[in-house]
Design a protein around this motif. Structure first.
Motif, mmCIF file in Angstrom:
data_model
loop_
_atom_site.group_PDB
_atom_site.id
_atom_site.type_symbol
_atom_site.label_atom_id
_atom_site.label_comp_id
_atom_site.label_asym_id
_atom_site.label_seq_id
_atom_site.Cartn_x
_atom_site.Cartn_y
_atom_site.Cartn_z
ATOM 1 N N PHE A 116 31.417 68.251 44.887
ATOM 2 C CA PHE A 116 30.132 68.927 44.674
ATOM 3 C C PHE A 116 28.986 67.929 44.721
ATOM 4 C CE2 PHE A 116 26.799 70.103 41.616
ATOM 5 C CZ PHE A 116 26.310 71.243 42.245
ATOM 6 N N ILE A 117 29.134 66.816 43.996
ATOM 7 C CA ILE A 117 28.061 65.818 43.939
ATOM 8 C C ILE A 117 27.795 65.207 45.307
ATOM 9 C CG2 ILE A 117 27.431 63.552 43.007
ATOM 10 C CD1 ILE A 117 27.108 65.860 41.053
ATOM 11 N N LEU A 118 28.856 64.944 46.064
ATOM 12 C CA LEU A 118 28.701 64.278 47.352
ATOM 13 C C LEU A 118 28.205 65.206 48.458
ATOM 14 C CD1 LEU A 118 31.978 62.134 47.285
ATOM 15 C CD2 LEU A 118 29.639 61.339 46.886
ATOM 16 N N SER A 119 28.207 66.516 48.184
ATOM 17 C CA SER A 119 27.835 67.464 49.235
ATOM 18 C C SER A 119 26.379 67.902 49.179
ATOM 19 C CB SER A 119 28.727 68.708 49.149
ATOM 20 O OG SER A 119 28.486 69.415 47.937
ATOM 21 N N ILE A 120 25.668 67.564 48.106
ATOM 22 C CA ILE A 120 24.298 68.054 47.965
ATOM 23 C C ILE A 120 23.298 67.031 48.500
ATOM 24 C CG2 ILE A 120 24.876 69.492 45.971
ATOM 25 C CD1 ILE A 120 23.789 67.398 44.161
ATOM 26 N N PRO A 121 22.105 67.475 48.918
ATOM 27 C CA PRO A 121 21.076 66.551 49.443
ATOM 28 C C PRO A 121 20.645 65.528 48.387
ATOM 29 C CG PRO A 121 20.530 68.849 49.932
ATOM 30 C CD PRO A 121 21.686 68.875 48.985
ATOM 31 N N LYS A 122 20.181 64.355 48.860
ATOM 32 C CA LYS A 122 19.759 63.294 47.951
ATOM 33 C C LYS A 122 18.624 63.746 47.027
ATOM 34 C CE LYS A 122 21.075 59.457 50.980
ATOM 35 N NZ LYS A 122 20.602 58.266 51.738
ATOM 36 N N ILE A 125 20.052 65.353 43.942
ATOM 37 C CA ILE A 125 21.191 64.683 43.321
ATOM 38 C C ILE A 125 21.112 64.711 41.800
ATOM 39 C CG2 ILE A 125 20.275 62.320 43.245
ATOM 40 C CD1 ILE A 125 23.778 63.340 44.403
ATOM 41 N N THR A 126 19.914 64.573 41.227
ATOM 42 C CA THR A 126 19.783 64.597 39.763
ATOM 43 C C THR A 126 20.127 65.977 39.228
ATOM 44 O OG1 THR A 126 18.026 62.943 39.885
ATOM 45 C CG2 THR A 126 18.271 64.127 37.815
ATOM 46 N N PHE A 127 19.551 67.000 39.846
ATOM 47 C CA PHE A 127 19.874 68.374 39.454
ATOM 48 C C PHE A 127 21.370 68.626 39.605
ATOM 49 C CE2 PHE A 127 20.696 72.800 40.493
ATOM 50 C CZ PHE A 127 20.015 73.480 39.493
ATOM 51 N N GLY A 128 21.942 68.150 40.705
ATOM 52 C CA GLY A 128 23.369 68.356 40.939
ATOM 53 C C GLY A 128 24.232 67.692 39.896
ATOM 54 N N LEU A 129 23.834 66.490 39.454
ATOM 55 C CA LEU A 129 24.605 65.789 38.417
ATOM 56 C C LEU A 129 24.583 66.546 37.098
ATOM 57 C CD1 LEU A 129 23.843 61.971 38.781
ATOM 58 C CD2 LEU A 129 26.087 63.072 38.791
ATOM 59 N N ALA A 168 22.024 61.242 33.162
ATOM 60 C CA ALA A 168 21.878 62.621 33.630
ATOM 61 C C ALA A 168 23.211 63.354 33.584
ATOM 62 C CB ALA A 168 21.307 62.627 35.044
ATOM 63 N N ALA A 169 24.268 62.675 34.033
ATOM 64 C CA ALA A 169 25.594 63.292 34.014
ATOM 65 C C ALA A 169 26.071 63.509 32.585
ATOM 66 C CB ALA A 169 26.579 62.419 34.781
ATOM 67 N N PHE A 170 25.881 62.506 31.726
ATOM 68 C CA PHE A 170 26.293 62.599 30.324
ATOM 69 C C PHE A 170 25.558 63.734 29.622
ATOM 70 C CE2 PHE A 170 26.235 60.321 25.968
ATOM 71 C CZ PHE A 170 27.364 61.020 25.548
ATOM 72 N N ALA A 171 24.278 63.893 29.907
ATOM 73 C CA ALA A 171 23.500 64.980 29.293
ATOM 74 C C ALA A 171 24.070 66.336 29.693
ATOM 75 C CB ALA A 171 22.036 64.872 29.718
ATOM 76 N N GLY A 172 24.409 66.494 30.963
ATOM 77 C CA GLY A 172 24.967 67.758 31.408
ATOM 78 C C GLY A 172 26.320 68.032 30.799
ATOM 79 N N VAL A 173 27.201 67.018 30.825
ATOM 80 C CA VAL A 173 28.565 67.199 30.319
ATOM 81 C C VAL A 173 28.583 67.532 28.836
ATOM 82 C CG1 VAL A 173 30.763 66.028 29.879
ATOM 83 C CG2 VAL A 173 29.594 65.684 32.053
ATOM 84 N N SER A 174 27.794 66.805 28.058
ATOM 85 C CA SER A 174 27.912 66.904 26.603
ATOM 86 C C SER A 174 26.839 67.761 25.951
ATOM 87 C CB SER A 174 27.880 65.497 25.994
ATOM 88 O OG SER A 174 28.474 65.486 24.726
ATOM 89 N N ALA A 175 25.561 67.520 26.289
ATOM 90 C CA ALA A 175 24.500 68.312 25.663
ATOM 91 C C ALA A 175 24.476 69.735 26.200
ATOM 92 C CB ALA A 175 23.143 67.644 25.899
ATOM 93 N N ALA A 226 19.903 72.757 33.490
ATOM 94 C CA ALA A 226 19.939 71.856 34.644
ATOM 95 C C ALA A 226 18.530 71.467 35.068
ATOM 96 C CB ALA A 226 20.694 72.517 35.794
ATOM 97 N N ILE A 227 17.616 72.435 35.003
ATOM 98 C CA ILE A 227 16.217 72.147 35.343
ATOM 99 C C ILE A 227 15.583 71.238 34.301
ATOM 100 C CG2 ILE A 227 13.931 73.175 35.613
ATOM 101 C CD1 ILE A 227 15.350 75.658 36.769
ATOM 102 N N ILE A 228 15.805 71.549 33.011
ATOM 103 C CA ILE A 228 15.260 70.720 31.930
ATOM 104 C C ILE A 228 15.793 69.294 32.040
ATOM 105 C CG2 ILE A 228 15.175 70.362 29.433
ATOM 106 C CD1 ILE A 228 13.449 72.674 30.367
ATOM 107 N N GLY A 229 17.103 69.155 32.242
ATOM 108 C CA GLY A 229 17.699 67.831 32.355
ATOM 109 C C GLY A 229 17.162 67.049 33.531
ATOM 110 N N THR A 230 16.921 67.733 34.649
ATOM 111 C CA THR A 230 16.362 67.079 35.831
ATOM 112 C C THR A 230 14.957 66.551 35.562
ATOM 113 O OG1 THR A 230 17.656 68.520 37.296
ATOM 114 C CG2 THR A 230 15.750 67.395 38.253
ATOM 115 N N LEU A 231 14.127 67.372 34.926
ATOM 116 C CA LEU A 231 12.754 66.964 34.623
ATOM 117 C C LEU A 231 12.728 65.779 33.658
ATOM 118 C CD1 LEU A 231 11.092 70.499 34.264
ATOM 119 C CD2 LEU A 231 10.900 68.901 36.188
#
Length: 510
Positions: A116-122, A125-129, A168-175, A226-231
């Motif tokens: 999933f991470i490797l397939s999205i545009p650069k 990438i933050t949103f995807g993570l 960014a990844a840690f925030a998504g996984v855990s928070a 995902a949007i909040i984490g990206t911002l």
């Protein structure tokens, strides 16, 4: 970052104090044993006063049952095994983990996250993570192991600060652990405890609840967070970290092999076929898993969500393992599932002592007393509605700094807060979702979280000077933003009176 980690400011002292205090707490297994003993002692003391209250659901007045009386001691000895076996989350969690464990142990979940991470545009990438991190909660621990180091590697390859990718990844996984597009073991585990707690006040209402009671809200929360984490990543964390000047050269591959791609292809086919077969048991009129009159919400399907999840994870995971060679025969299947169950040994031990606490608490009738008097206290100080919801979120978020396990905390809090909130007119579904918001949001800023040390180890590959305070300083903006905006989303949901899930309600009218 280096100067930041060397300074011991107010925040650092506060976090150090939290770490020391949390380390002094007993292990959760011991904590539940002590709480069970406390319930027995308190029940004996209160029974001496002959207090009685009328349950919130109406009916005859009830008194405190003395668990240290002759009858109480007979109950303790006679129900010990039944309390363990009957602990609501035990069977459903272990069953669900059979399926999830197969998908995780064969490597399917890991390769799906990488793909999933490797397939999205650069540019995404933050949103995807963050999004992939949130979605990884269906696989329990896999997200912690795969995504943070992968995020760091990808950011480094793009010329961005690797710690920002890790964060960014840690925030998504855990928070974002309690948000998802799919139902997971978390829904099963917490839902069973919520239903059990609601039954102490209104068994009829508890019988109408299902394990997907928060499903609509967590779907919306997935994209929202995902949007909040990206911002937060792009406008707070990355500018603060600045330009990366380290010299780490990673050797890990961020590619997917031809064999892994073939495995994913056949696993996807297996998933679609399995889903279609399950649909035949649910969708057609008169299907065996539909309820009376063709209902879906109150149906055998909703009662069997743990089994459905088991199948949906197990079959693709098995097919992937066969295609990639991770599974060669039935012995391999048994061995991999045994390793999964071995990883659940702590949960099983926790279920033994937690099962005693929950059962003794219900038998003593202390929950009814706390519900009545707690509701009266909150009403007397005019603490209801949104202020009450916010206070509950803050309390749970603070407790989470010291007790990391979501199920352990909810086993303690559900018997108390679910009845109190029901007494004040708020549904168990709402109380559970408020708990999930608070519990997830502060996971990333407590050193007592199980995987916190692992995240530090990942981060130190890129910055050897990173310590606990440094990592928490990076993650604190995510935690604060998630808690604030996620709570705000729940408040909007409350004001609009929207259902939190299939057949769920915001207000309790029992």
């Amino acid at each position: 970052m280096n100067n930041q980690s060397q300074r011991v400011g107010l925040l650092q002292r506060l976090l150090n104090s939290i770490e020391r205090t949390g380390n002094r707490l007993p292990h959760p297994v011991t904590l539940f044993a002590l709480l069970a003993a406390l319930v027995a002692i308190v029940s004996a003391v209160l029974s001496l006063f002959g207090l009685e209250v009328v349950p919130p659901g109406g009916g005859e007045a009830v008194a405190v049952n003395n668990l240290l009386s002759a009858e109480g001691i007979r109950y303790i000895f006679g129900s010990l095994v039944d309390n363990f076996i009957g602990f609501a989350p035990l069977g459903v969690v272990l069953a669900t983990m059979i399926g999830i464990g197969m998908a995780e142990r064969t490597g399917l979940i890991s390769v799906l996250l990488r793909g999933f991470i490797l397939s999205i545009p650069k540019s995404l990438i933050t949103f995807g993570l963050v999004f992939a991190g949130i979605m990884s909660s269906v696989a329990s621990d896999a997200g912690y192991v795969v995504l943070p180091p992968l995020g760091a590697m990808i950011f480094a390859a793009l010329g961005r600060h690797p710690i920002a990718g890790l964060a960014a990844a840690f925030a998504g996984v855990s928070a974002g652990f309690s948000a998802n597009l799919l139902l997971s073991a978390t829904d099963v585990m917490l839902g069973e405890l919520t239903i059990q707690a609601a039954a102490t006040i209104d068994p009829a209402y508890a019988g109408s609840l299902n394990l997907a009671m928060n499903y609509y809200f967590i779907i919306v929360s997935t994209f929202f967070l995902a949007i909040i984490g990206t911002l937060i990543s792009q406008f707070v964390v990355e500018p603060r970290l600045g330009r990366y000047e380290g010299d780490y050269q990673g050797e890990e591959s961020t590619t997917i092999t031809a064999l892994e791609k073939r495995g994913m292809k056949w696993a996807s086919i297996a998933f679609v076929v399995t889903l279609a077969l399950l649909a035949l048991l649910i969708v057609p009129p008169g299907a065996p898993l539909r309820g009376e009159g063709g209902a879906i919400v109150q149906s055998p399907f909703m009662s069997a969500l743990a089994v459905v999840l088991l199948i949906l994870f197990f079959v693709p995971g098995l097919v992937y393992g066969i295609v990639t060679g991770a599974v060669k025969n039935d012995t391999d299947v048994a061995n991999e599932l045994s390793k999964t169950m071995a990883g659940m040994s702590m949960f099983i031990m926790l279920a033994f002592t937690a099962g005693q606490f929950v059962a003794w608490f219900a038998e003593s009738n202390l929950g009814t007393f706390m519900a009545v008097y707690g509701a009266e206290l909150l009403q007397s100080i005019s603490l209801t509605g949104i202020p009450l919801l916010i206070l509950f979120v803050l309390i749970v978020g603070f407790i989470n700094l010291f007790i990391g396990s979501a199920s352990a905390k909810w086993a303690i809090l559900a018997p108390v807060f679910v009845p109190i909130m029901m007494q004040l007119g708020y549904s168990p579904e709402l109380t559970q979702m408020a708990y999930r918001v608070a519990d997830s949001s502060t996971n990333i800023i407590t050193p007592l979280m199980t995987y916190f040390a692992l995240i530090i180890a990942y981060a130190q590959q890129y910055d050897r000077d990173i310590r606990i305070g440094s990592l928490i300083a990076v993650m604190l903006p995510y935690s604060m933003a998630f808690m604030m905006f996620w709570t705000l989303l729940l408040i909007v949901w409350l004001l609009l009176g929207l259902p939190l899930g299939p057949g769920s309600a915001i207000h309790y009218g029992g």
